[in-house]
Scaffold this motif. Structure first.
Motif, PDB file in Angstrom:
ATOM      1  N   ALA A 193       0.792  -1.229   0.000  1.00  0.00           N
ATOM      2  CA  ALA A 193       0.000   0.000   0.000  1.00  0.00           C
ATOM      3  C   ALA A 193       0.823   1.277   0.000  1.00  0.00           C
ATOM      4  O   ALA A 193       0.269   2.362  -0.197  1.00  0.00           O
ATOM      5  N   SER A 194       2.128   1.206   0.216  1.00  0.00           N
ATOM      6  CA  SER A 194       2.954   2.412   0.325  1.00  0.00           C
ATOM      7  C   SER A 194       4.043   2.440  -0.740  1.00  0.00           C
ATOM      8  O   SER A 194       4.696   1.425  -1.009  1.00  0.00           O
ATOM      9  N   VAL A 195       4.232   3.619  -1.315  1.00  0.00           N
ATOM     10  CA  VAL A 195       5.262   3.851  -2.336  1.00  0.00           C
ATOM     11  C   VAL A 195       6.034   5.108  -1.944  1.00  0.00           C
ATOM     12  O   VAL A 195       5.435   6.156  -1.674  1.00  0.00           O
ATOM     13  N   LEU A 196       7.352   5.016  -1.892  1.00  0.00           N
ATOM     14  CA  LEU A 196       8.174   6.209  -1.680  1.00  0.00           C
ATOM     15  C   LEU A 196       8.459   6.845  -3.034  1.00  0.00           C
ATOM     16  O   LEU A 196       9.023   6.206  -3.927  1.00  0.00           O
ATOM     17  N   LEU A 204      14.142   4.183   3.940  1.00  0.00           N
ATOM     18  CA  LEU A 204      14.384   2.811   3.481  1.00  0.00           C
ATOM     19  C   LEU A 204      15.464   2.145   4.331  1.00  0.00           C
ATOM     20  O   LEU A 204      16.454   1.616   3.805  1.00  0.00           O
ATOM     21  N   PRO A 205      15.306   2.134   5.652  1.00  0.00           N
ATOM     22  CA  PRO A 205      16.387   1.656   6.514  1.00  0.00           C
ATOM     23  C   PRO A 205      16.753   0.194   6.301  1.00  0.00           C
ATOM     24  O   PRO A 205      17.907  -0.199   6.535  1.00  0.00           O
ATOM     25  N   ASP A 206      15.808  -0.639   5.846  1.00  0.00           N
ATOM     26  CA  ASP A 206      16.128  -2.050   5.660  1.00  0.00           C
ATOM     27  C   ASP A 206      17.110  -2.291   4.517  1.00  0.00           C
ATOM     28  O   ASP A 206      17.800  -3.312   4.493  1.00  0.00           O
ATOM     29  N   ILE A 207      17.182  -1.373   3.558  1.00  0.00           N
ATOM     30  CA  ILE A 207      18.183  -1.517   2.495  1.00  0.00           C
ATOM     31  C   ILE A 207      19.571  -1.413   3.090  1.00  0.00           C
ATOM     32  O   ILE A 207      20.482  -2.200   2.773  1.00  0.00           O
ATOM     33  N   TRP A 208      19.744  -0.460   3.995  1.00  0.00           N
ATOM     34  CA  TRP A 208      21.045  -0.260   4.645  1.00  0.00           C
ATOM     35  C   TRP A 208      21.328  -1.339   5.683  1.00  0.00           C
ATOM     36  O   TRP A 208      22.433  -1.874   5.759  1.00  0.00           O
ATOM     37  N   ALA A 209      20.315  -1.712   6.466  1.00  0.00           N
ATOM     38  CA  ALA A 209      20.549  -2.571   7.628  1.00  0.00           C
ATOM     39  C   ALA A 209      20.636  -4.053   7.275  1.00  0.00           C
ATOM     40  O   ALA A 209      21.482  -4.776   7.814  1.00  0.00           O
ATOM     41  N   ILE A 210      19.771  -4.528   6.376  1.00  0.00           N
ATOM     42  CA  ILE A 210      19.712  -5.975   6.123  1.00  0.00           C
ATOM     43  C   ILE A 210      19.733  -6.312   4.638  1.00  0.00           C
ATOM     44  O   ILE A 210      19.363  -7.417   4.241  1.00  0.00           O
ATOM     45  N   ASP A 211      20.154  -5.358   3.798  1.00  0.00           N
ATOM     46  CA  ASP A 211      20.262  -5.602   2.351  1.00  0.00           C
ATOM     47  C   ASP A 211      18.926  -6.017   1.731  1.00  0.00           C
ATOM     48  O   ASP A 211      18.874  -6.838   0.807  1.00  0.00           O
ATOM     49  N   GLN A 212      17.841  -5.432   2.228  1.00  0.00           N
ATOM     50  CA  GLN A 212      16.523  -5.710   1.669  1.00  0.00           C
ATOM     51  C   GLN A 212      16.431  -5.175   0.238  1.00  0.00           C
ATOM     52  O   GLN A 212      16.954  -4.103  -0.066  1.00  0.00           O
ATOM     53  N   LEU A 213      15.782  -5.934  -0.611  1.00  0.00           N
ATOM     54  CA  LEU A 213      15.518  -5.493  -1.980  1.00  0.00           C
ATOM     55  C   LEU A 213      14.083  -4.987  -2.075  1.00  0.00           C
ATOM     56  O   LEU A 213      13.154  -5.661  -1.630  1.00  0.00           O
ATOM     57  N   PHE A 214      13.910  -3.814  -2.633  1.00  0.00           N
ATOM     58  CA  PHE A 214      12.599  -3.294  -2.957  1.00  0.00           C
ATOM     59  C   PHE A 214      12.545  -3.010  -4.457  1.00  0.00           C
ATOM     60  O   PHE A 214      13.556  -2.601  -5.049  1.00  0.00           O
ATOM     61  N   PRO A 215      11.403  -3.197  -5.094  1.00  0.00           N
ATOM     62  CA  PRO A 215      11.293  -2.811  -6.506  1.00  0.00           C
ATOM     63  C   PRO A 215      11.447  -1.292  -6.648  1.00  0.00           C
ATOM     64  O   PRO A 215      10.803  -0.523  -5.931  1.00  0.00           O
ATOM     65  N   PHE A 268       8.759   0.719  -4.339  1.00  0.00           N
ATOM     66  CA  PHE A 268       7.475   0.086  -4.084  1.00  0.00           C
ATOM     67  C   PHE A 268       7.559  -0.950  -2.959  1.00  0.00           C
ATOM     68  O   PHE A 268       8.640  -1.396  -2.569  1.00  0.00           O
ATOM     69  N   LEU A 269       6.401  -1.308  -2.420  1.00  0.00           N
ATOM     70  CA  LEU A 269       6.250  -2.339  -1.380  1.00  0.00           C
ATOM     71  C   LEU A 269       6.976  -1.966  -0.089  1.00  0.00           C
ATOM     72  O   LEU A 269       7.541  -2.816   0.597  1.00  0.00           O
ATOM     73  N   VAL A 270       6.937  -0.687   0.280  1.00  0.00           N
ATOM     74  CA  VAL A 270       7.693  -0.219   1.441  1.00  0.00           C
ATOM     75  C   VAL A 270       6.807   0.007   2.678  1.00  0.00           C
ATOM     76  O   VAL A 270       7.225   0.650   3.631  1.00  0.00           O
TER      77      VAL A 270
END
Length: 636
Positions: free
Chosen positions: A349-352, A470-481, A538-540
């Motif tokens: 439901a959320s898009v940055l 987008l802290p999960d990109i930095w903290a746990i290498d999360q991929l977001f579209p 997307f999907l954030v």
């Protein structure tokens, strides 16, 4: 991804190619699509709205980028899909009890999100899961009696009293025992208030699941009771004549579980615990499988940490069918099934949204013509470019670096001037681009040049803070579209990494979703003078908002909630302005009024010293005050 970019140049680029390139149909879950005009669209209610139209509405309302966009309909649709998928699985399996979903507030505590889930969830009796007293307060103020509240986490007397009062008000409020030390407090408080508690018990799962968050199961898990502790709790409740209060068994299989087989194995283990607790005399009526339903961020439908190899329907069927088979074999009555799906409910439901402020390209600034008296190393660099072939490509790669480095060393020693060094850098980049082009024609890329394309990738500077949004990109290498939200009927001819506007080398994104595996660069369009270029992440919706920090004192972004209408229009439901500079200063213990006073005094001293006039002082103070009330991000 490279194959898609290498479309024949004589064929016009079409939006369908962009859809394939960025994978929007794979990860969009039918909530996002691409119009023929090259615009990303949000889709619900058999209608779709271009995100650039929503952005235009933001601009008209003077809402600066970055903005977190929430689409309320998508929250509603996910709750509906989840509830109806379980209802279908229950009907198909002839399961005799119902499904009750609860949303874990910790996944996204923002009022707009929780209130929408609570409101739309009424028709499905969707409840809330809480893990603290503040979250309990949110639940009690958001739900009406009759709804389910699951109380996890460590609970003191005040927490337990709130829950007991909730039971008296008519809520189905379960205290899930995480540690044996909680039981005496529950017993004492319930007797003091003369309220019969509704007790759950959390088992420690041994079945190990795959995925990033698999430490929530196994012997070393910090959650749940061992078999010995379970028996002790049962015996204590029997002794206190309260075994009838033990009505729920809780087991958390894991979070973002990519493998359906892992889920099945976990359900089998949980079902055995349930059977034996019933035989021990527990009056169980509910089984809570916790979270685990994954989001396919990458869209590749695999057991990768960022994906899942099953559909929502398959997830529901495996939970219902596996549980039913085990219980039927033991002639145990079916319980109400509870799940705590948070990520799967709110992520979509959320898009940055953010704009690109600038770019850095690693290309030569123009041809460097030979000079009669130039440094001999420049001629050697040019010679490499002239005689480059696939046969001598490795040797050429080594030599171009050797000569470039010799010129750099000469510059440091004062033997080469700046103009010579600039010419060398230009020629060097020309050669590397020629080598990169040649690599595209080779069957196998030499190991020494594996990272060449990444080293030549553009840097696109985005107007956002990675650490805040987008802290999960930095903290746990999360991929977001991540993709542009417009111009997708044009071919994206640049390969880039994305940098944020913080002063931190970690403030960058250089891992992106690819066709089958992550890519180090993202295809983007060249910027156009005088036009904004917008990207969407997307999907954030899960975890990112609350986990964000104040790196460089970049605060919360502007937030816009919209609701799509069946006629293709949309409404701005709510606008929340992002943090001002004054706001973030107060978060780190500065008093904004004192900050302004200090500046006023500094300006007054400058007047006394004759540096500025009184009129200039007043203008400076006015500008300072306006800045204090301004957005923390880059403003056009």
């Amino acid at each position: 991804m490279d194959q898609i970019l290498d479309q024949k140049k004589n064929q016009p680029w079409q939006a369908k190619q962009s859809a394939d390139l960025y994978g929007i149909e794979r990860w969009g879950n039918d909530y996002f699509g691409l119009s023929d005009a090259g615009h990303v669209t949000a889709k619900t209610l058999n209608t779709e709205v271009a995100l650039v139209d929503i952005v235009k509405g933001m601009v008209d309302r003077d809402l600066q980028m970055p903005v977190l966009l929430r689409v309320e309909n998508i929250l509603d649709a996910q709750i509906q899909r989840l509830s109806e998928a379980f209802s279908s699985a229950i009907a198909t399996a002839s399961y005799t009890q119902s499904y009750r979903g609860v949303y874990p507030i910790k996944v996204n505590q923002q009022a707009q999100v929780v209130e929408e889930i609570a409101d739309f969830g009424k028709r499905y009796h969707h409840g809330l899961e809480v893990g603290s007293k503040p979250e309990m307060i949110i639940a009690l103020s958001s739900l009406e009696p009759g709804r389910l509240i699951i109380c996890n986490g460590y609970k003191d007397e005040e927490f337990i009293e709130l829950g007991l009062q909730a039971i008296k008000l008519g809520f189905e409020c379960f205290f899930v025992i995480e540690t044996p030390s909680e039981l005496p407090i529950i017993i004492e408080r319930s007797r003091a208030l003369n309220i019969r508690p509704m007790i759950g018990i959390r088992i420690k799962m041994i079945s190990q699941v795959s995925g990033h968050w698999n430490s929530t199961s196994g012997d070393r898990s910090i959650f749940g009771l061992t078999a010995t502790q379970l028996i002790d709790v049962v015996d204590s409740l029997r002794q206190e004549q309260m075994l009838d209060c033990l009505q729920l068994m809780h087991c958390h299989l894991g979070s973002q579980i990519p493998s359906l087989e892992d889920i099945r194995n976990g359900v089998i283990e949980a079902s055995r615990y349930y059977v034996d607790l019933v035989r021990e005399g527990a009056a169980l009526t509910h089984i809570d499988f916790g979270g685990g339903l994954a989001v396919d961020y990458s869209g590749i439908q695999s057991e990768d940490n960022h994906s899942r190899n099953y559909s929502l329907e398959e997830y529901c069927e495996i939970l219902v069918g596996t549980l039913k088979q085990t219980l039927d074999n033991e002639s145990v009555a079916h319980p109400v099934i509870v799940t705590e799906s948070g990520r799967a409910v709110v992520a979509y439901a959320s898009v940055l949204l953010f704009n690109i402020l600038d770019t850095t390209t690693f290309e030569s600034s123009g041809k460097s013509l030979p000079q009669a008296d130039e440094n001999p190393l420049l001629a050697k660099l040019r010679n490499i470019s002239t005689h480059l072939t696939t046969d001598n490509i490795e040797q050429s790669y080594e030599q171009v670096h050797l000569y470039r480095n010799q010129i750099r060393d000469g510059f440091k020693a004062g033997q080469v001037d700046l103009r010579c060094r600039a010419s060398a850098e230009n020629i060097f980049l020309d050669v590397l681009h020629n080598i990169a082009d040649a690599l595209d024609t080779m069957d196998q890329i030499p190991e020494s040049m594996a990272g060449l394309k990444l080293s030549l990738a553009d840097i696109y500077y985005g107007n956002f803070s990675l650490f805040q949004s987008l802290p999960d990109i930095w903290a746990i290498d999360q991929l977001f579209p991540i993709m542009p939200i417009h111009r997708l009927d044009e071919e994206p001819t640049r390969q880039a990494v994305i940098a944020d506007i913080t002063c931190d080398c970690d403030g960058k994104i250089d891992n992106f979703i690819g066709l089958t595996e992550p890519e180090k660069t993202l295809p983007l369009h060249p910027l156009k003078v005088g036009e904004e270029y917008y990207l969407g992440v997307f999907l954030v919706g899960a975890y990112q908002e609350t986990l964000g920090d104040l790196h460089n004192l970049f605060g919360d972004t502007n937030v816009v909630s919209v609701r799509l209408n069946r006629d293709g229009s949309f409404d701005f439901v709510k606008e929340i302005l992002g943090d001002t500079i004054s706001d973030v200063l107060s978060y780190v213990e500065y008093e904004p009024k004192q900050v302004e006073l200090s500046y006023r005094n500094t300006a007054e001293r400058a007047v006394q010293q004759g540096r500025i006039s009184v009129a200039e002082r007043q203008q400076m103070i006015k500008a300072f005050r306006a800045s204090m009330q301004g957005y923390t991000y880059y403003e056009r």
